[in-house]
Motif scaffolding. Sequence first.
Motif, PDB file in Angstrom:
ATOM      1  N   GLY A 291       0.773  -1.228   0.000  1.00  0.00           N
ATOM      2  CA  GLY A 291       0.000   0.000   0.000  1.00  0.00           C
ATOM      3  C   GLY A 291       0.806   1.280   0.000  1.00  0.00           C
ATOM      4  O   GLY A 291       0.256   2.358  -0.225  1.00  0.00           O
ATOM      5  N   GLY A 292       2.126   1.180   0.252  1.00  0.00           N
ATOM      6  CA  GLY A 292       2.951   2.376   0.280  1.00  0.00           C
ATOM      7  C   GLY A 292       3.494   2.724  -1.098  1.00  0.00           C
ATOM      8  O   GLY A 292       3.421   1.933  -2.041  1.00  0.00           O
ATOM      9  N   LEU A 293       4.051   3.938  -1.218  1.00  0.00           N
ATOM     10  CA  LEU A 293       4.659   4.388  -2.466  1.00  0.00           C
ATOM     11  C   LEU A 293       6.004   5.014  -2.163  1.00  0.00           C
ATOM     12  O   LEU A 293       6.141   5.837  -1.249  1.00  0.00           O
ATOM     13  N   ASP A 294       6.997   4.653  -2.947  1.00  0.00           N
ATOM     14  CA  ASP A 294       8.354   5.185  -2.783  1.00  0.00           C
ATOM     15  C   ASP A 294       8.491   6.434  -3.640  1.00  0.00           C
ATOM     16  O   ASP A 294       8.983   6.393  -4.771  1.00  0.00           O
ATOM     17  N   LEU A 295       8.035   7.570  -3.113  1.00  0.00           N
ATOM     18  CA  LEU A 295       8.140   8.853  -3.791  1.00  0.00           C
ATOM     19  C   LEU A 295       9.216   9.674  -3.102  1.00  0.00           C
ATOM     20  O   LEU A 295       9.191   9.836  -1.885  1.00  0.00           O
ATOM     21  N   ARG A 296      10.154  10.218  -3.867  1.00  0.00           N
ATOM     22  CA  ARG A 296      11.255  11.010  -3.311  1.00  0.00           C
ATOM     23  C   ARG A 296      10.975  12.486  -3.587  1.00  0.00           C
ATOM     24  O   ARG A 296      11.059  12.930  -4.736  1.00  0.00           O
ATOM     25  N   ILE A 297      10.654  13.221  -2.563  1.00  0.00           N
ATOM     26  CA  ILE A 297      10.239  14.618  -2.701  1.00  0.00           C
ATOM     27  C   ILE A 297      11.389  15.547  -2.341  1.00  0.00           C
ATOM     28  O   ILE A 297      12.163  15.271  -1.429  1.00  0.00           O
ATOM     29  N   SER A 298      11.484  16.654  -3.052  1.00  0.00           N
ATOM     30  CA  SER A 298      12.429  17.724  -2.708  1.00  0.00           C
ATOM     31  C   SER A 298      11.667  19.037  -2.576  1.00  0.00           C
ATOM     32  O   SER A 298      10.771  19.312  -3.372  1.00  0.00           O
ATOM     33  N   VAL A 299      12.032  19.816  -1.571  1.00  0.00           N
ATOM     34  CA  VAL A 299      11.416  21.125  -1.335  1.00  0.00           C
ATOM     35  C   VAL A 299      12.506  22.181  -1.411  1.00  0.00           C
ATOM     36  O   VAL A 299      13.537  22.077  -0.733  1.00  0.00           O
ATOM     37  N   ALA A 300      12.296  23.188  -2.249  1.00  0.00           N
ATOM     38  CA  ALA A 300      13.272  24.271  -2.401  1.00  0.00           C
ATOM     39  C   ALA A 300      12.604  25.609  -2.121  1.00  0.00           C
ATOM     40  O   ALA A 300      11.442  25.820  -2.485  1.00  0.00           O
ATOM     41  N   ILE A 301      13.333  26.496  -1.458  1.00  0.00           N
ATOM     42  CA  ILE A 301      12.896  27.874  -1.254  1.00  0.00           C
ATOM     43  C   ILE A 301      13.866  28.771  -2.003  1.00  0.00           C
ATOM     44  O   ILE A 301      15.079  28.739  -1.745  1.00  0.00           O
ATOM     45  N   ASN A 302      13.351  29.521  -2.963  1.00  0.00           N
ATOM     46  CA  ASN A 302      14.176  30.387  -3.802  1.00  0.00           C
ATOM     47  C   ASN A 302      15.327  29.618  -4.434  1.00  0.00           C
ATOM     48  O   ASN A 302      16.463  30.096  -4.533  1.00  0.00           O
ATOM     49  N   GLY A 303      15.037  28.391  -4.872  1.00  0.00           N
ATOM     50  CA  GLY A 303      16.018  27.580  -5.579  1.00  0.00           C
ATOM     51  C   GLY A 303      16.946  26.768  -4.709  1.00  0.00           C
ATOM     52  O   GLY A 303      17.717  25.944  -5.222  1.00  0.00           O
ATOM     53  N   GLN A 304      16.891  26.947  -3.404  1.00  0.00           N
ATOM     54  CA  GLN A 304      17.768  26.225  -2.475  1.00  0.00           C
ATOM     55  C   GLN A 304      16.985  25.082  -1.830  1.00  0.00           C
ATOM     56  O   GLN A 304      15.972  25.323  -1.161  1.00  0.00           O
ATOM     57  N   ILE A 305      17.442  23.846  -2.017  1.00  0.00           N
ATOM     58  CA  ILE A 305      16.757  22.706  -1.414  1.00  0.00           C
ATOM     59  C   ILE A 305      16.899  22.769   0.105  1.00  0.00           C
ATOM     60  O   ILE A 305      18.008  22.887   0.633  1.00  0.00           O
TER      61      ILE A 305
END
Length: 411
Positions: A291-305
Amino acid sequence: MPEQSPLDLAEGDPFGPHNLPYGAFTTADEPGRRRLGVRIGDHVLDAGAAAHTLGSPYASLLAQPGLGPLLAAGRTAWRDVRRALTAWVTVPAHRQDIEPLLHPLDSVTLHLPYEVADYVDFYSSEHHATNVGHIFRPDGEPLTPNWKHLPIGYHGRSGTVVVSGTDVIRPAGQRKTPADPAPLFGPSVKLDIEAEVGFVVGTPTELGRPVPLNAFRDHVFGLHLLNDWSARDIQAWEYVPLGPFLGKSFATSVSAWVTPLEALDAARVAPPARDVDVLPYLDDSGDEEPGGLDLRISVAINGQIVSEPPFATMYWTAAQQLTHMTVNGASLRTGDLYGSGTVSGPEVHQRGSLLELTWNGRDPLELPYGKRTFLEDGDEVTMTAWAPGPDGVRVGLGEVTGRIVPAPATS
């Protein structure tokens, strides 16, 4: 040399034929005519025109301004249309017909791909919930007594779900710190992000008919990235006893692209081990499909992760969330959207909100453009993600971006 076809993609392109997410777009020459599109590489295929040209029996579903009719058509149609699209962009005999119907991605305007019916948001990351509990209840148990027995959620505001690229106006409302003798009114000073995944319902249900775990794929069409913007100071003052309200309802951003569940079959993983037995209607221990999903998320603020939250760590699955929100007989509508809740992992750099990353402002982020505790006007937040696909190729999820603009002046 002949010009390279847009269908000749670089090896490993995350938006290749193994992906084919859906969106809605307009062109510069026909800005008033929305069309259903499918992304292939850095181009958008006019799905309706392709279906008409190639005589598809699903031409009427695809010659629409958005995804709604296809969502409502059900799982058999979803499968057949996807197979047809795959053939149209991979079989050489179709190239002469398909290539003129491809539009460069940077030449079109993308829109919200479906009309959002209802919106529900969950709270299903144990790491996120534990962090929040430690922040606000440092001397108590971080998780509430019900947390491991049911997926906690709240009903949001579907009318303020916006497509990626839409500016986010800083919300105003009441806020009160322990030091304030009375509440104050004004723009939020603790504007935050929440990195989430949104699941899109296709097939509706009748009132009074719950959806069992094994019917998840019959009702959920696909998913896209979601940013549940949160005004933490407004939320903190208002949420007792009824939960999130104005602190959440001002905007929720979603990607312009909806990835079909079928494109993510290779990314299925088992959810984390559960240390509390759940009631039978939520028990997925015997399910054949993880039931799970292997999703790799990245969050950036003004281009900086600033964060890389792993979706595979989510305690409650999307199927359990769907089952729980219908177990009381609540009906589903085509276009219902439900958010996973903030995705956070066990490491500091995997926390999916600034509330956690800065520990409610105590530990500012040191970024190239200055310190951040919460978002400032002009900040642009971008979420991207990928998942393992077939034969080692990646499946890309469309990004979701929003820029903070100042609250309107008040007299």
